[in-house]
Design an enzyme around this catalytic site. Structure first.
Site, PDB file in Angstrom:
ATOM      1  N   ARG A  82       3.371  22.973  -4.658  1.00 46.57           N
ATOM      2  CA  ARG A  82       3.518  23.954  -4.781  1.00 46.57           C
ATOM      3  C   ARG A  82       3.583  25.029  -5.325  1.00 46.57           C
ATOM      4  O   ARG A  82       2.767  26.177  -4.134  1.00 46.57           O
ATOM      5  CB  ARG A  82       5.385  24.066  -5.803  1.00 46.57           C
ATOM      6  CG  ARG A  82       6.155  24.873  -5.217  1.00 46.57           C
ATOM      7  CD  ARG A  82       7.831  24.364  -5.697  1.00 46.57           C
ATOM      8  NE  ARG A  82       7.648  24.522  -7.425  1.00 46.57           N
ATOM      9  CZ  ARG A  82       8.870  24.574  -8.086  1.00 46.57           C
ATOM     10  NH1 ARG A  82       9.771  23.785  -7.172  1.00 46.57           N
ATOM     11  NH2 ARG A  82       8.574  24.501  -9.171  1.00 46.57           N
ATOM     12  N   LYS A 184       6.707  30.437  -5.777  1.00 41.83           N
ATOM     13  CA  LYS A 184       7.224  30.476  -7.140  1.00 41.83           C
ATOM     14  C   LYS A 184       6.600  31.973  -7.725  1.00 41.83           C
ATOM     15  O   LYS A 184       5.428  31.648  -8.611  1.00 41.83           O
ATOM     16  CB  LYS A 184       7.314  29.236  -8.213  1.00 41.83           C
ATOM     17  CG  LYS A 184       7.877  29.136  -9.359  1.00 41.83           C
ATOM     18  CD  LYS A 184       7.886  27.902  -9.936  1.00 41.83           C
ATOM     19  CE  LYS A 184       8.811  27.875 -12.091  1.00 41.83           C
ATOM     20  NZ  LYS A 184       9.993  28.200 -11.083  1.00 41.83           N
ATOM     21  N   GLU A 225      20.619  29.986  -4.240  1.00 38.77           N
ATOM     22  CA  GLU A 225      20.146  30.025  -5.335  1.00 38.77           C
ATOM     23  C   GLU A 225      21.603  29.969  -6.471  1.00 38.77           C
ATOM     24  O   GLU A 225      22.096  30.948  -6.476  1.00 38.77           O
ATOM     25  CB  GLU A 225      18.982  30.158  -6.067  1.00 38.77           C
ATOM     26  CG  GLU A 225      17.859  29.804  -4.602  1.00 38.77           C
ATOM     27  CD  GLU A 225      16.446  29.698  -5.005  1.00 38.77           C
ATOM     28  OE1 GLU A 225      16.428  29.583  -7.119  1.00 38.77           O
ATOM     29  OE2 GLU A 225      15.882  28.647  -5.327  1.00 38.77           O
TER      30      GLU A 225
END
Length: 345
Positions: A82, A184, A225
């Protein structure tokens, strides 16, 4: 090995300086040999792109003390992948999986006396991060990068056991379509601070909101989210459904729960649209991420309607099973799928 003298059962989620952290520098197209250091202060150039243009990213994962005293890392290769995806999105130097996992293992091993005993609920939270540094003033990729991993002992997220929380939708967008919502980066979290504060301020004496629910930025009709966590729902006909969108961070916890729901609980699993006006289909709901694993969702406030799922005070049976299975795997009490656990030795 003697554990640190901490109140393991009552640790929160806050910074505690541990003894060692791992640091590596990228320059002239390659990573250096890297090392552990006791210095918890970074020294970077004032023109670093991380400071001016947000060229930085991070990860979060935990180390777990098992019943036999050994230490588990949970799926660190997935965190490495990720971070590599985030690095590609921001034109940063990628951290190879081998270097990423090595860094995590070395930090845990060097700080293992900061990891609480089995049964205390305490874990060792790891924070890998990657930042653009070096002499620069223009809007362009950095000439150098720093990759580092530090750790902090953290307590059990739910002190009295799993407990539902309620949430409220926000008109703010977490990320733009085709933006950085799926990676992220720190900017996503900075943008969430105001909506979070506003959400918590809208509660009453009898009903508090833990965070904001973000809807899709194009139509504001679908859940994306829950604060900084992924959403999932358990339908009344026992399906596990979680939103699908390029703006959603691909949570390692979520994909682990998808696997467990399908392979161990025999549920049908779906990544698809979750419309905010169709919550009646769900018997249970939750938010998932590294910190809490699962936060049961008691209810969601959307405009003038407050929808209760299983209960505002009790946790649903499927949510309990998912939580028990995943935490059992992490702490070594339940057999893990192949490749999910990396031992720190």
């Amino acid at each position: 090995m003697a554990l640190k003298d901490l109140d393991w059962a009552n640790l929160g989620f806050s910074y505690i300086k541990t003894d060692y952290r791992f640091i590596a520098h990228w320059k002239d197209g390659k990573w250096d040999d890297a090392q552990l250091t006791t210095d918890n202060t970074l020294h970077i150039h004032e023109g670093s792109t991380a400071l001016h243009y947000g060229q930085q990213c991070f990860e979060g994962l935990k180390a777990y003390r098992c019943k036999d005293g050994s230490i588990n890392l949970f799926r660190p290769e997935e965190n490495a992948k990720r971070m590599q995806g985030t690095a590609r999105r921001l034109l940063m130097a990628e951290v190879p999986t081998e270097l990423f996992v090595r860094a995590c293992k070395e930090v845990v091993k060097a700080n293992q006396d900061w990891l609480g005993p089995y049964g205390s609920g305490a874990t060792l939270y790891l924070r890998p991060f990657l930042i653009g540094v070096g002499e620069n003033i223009g809007v362009k990729a950095a000439p150098e990068y720093i990759f580092s991993v530090f750790c902090c002992p953290v307590g059990a997220y739910f002190k009295g056991g799993l407990a539902p929380s309620s949430f409220i939708t926000t008109d703010y967008d977490r990320a733009a379509p085709m933006g950085t919502g799926g990676v992220k980066v720190g900017g996503n979290y900075a943008a969430s601070l105001l909506p979070h504060e506003l959400a918590t301020e809208q509660g009453t004496a009898t009903r508090k909101f833990a965070d904001a629910i973000y809807l899709d930025p194009k139509t504001h009709t679908k859940i994306e989210e829950v604060g900084a966590a992924n959403f999932f729902g358990i339908t009344k006909d026992n399906k596990f459904i979680t939103p699908a969108s390029d703006s959603i961070l691909p949570s390692i916890t979520k994909y682990s729960l998808l696997h467990i729901a399908k392979e161990r609980l025999g549920m049908e699993t779906i990544e698809g649209d979750v419309y905010i006006d169709q919550l009646d289909q769900f018997a249970e709901a939750g938010a998932c991420g590294t910190a809490a694993v699962i936060t049961p969702v008691g209810g969601i406030q959307h405009k003038d309607n407050f929808h209760v799922f299983y209960s505002e005070t009790e946790v649903g049976p499927v949510t309990k099973r998912l939580y028990a299975e995943l935490t059992g795997i992490q702490f070594g009490d339940v057999e893990a799928p192949e490749g999910w656990i990396v031992k720190v030795e």
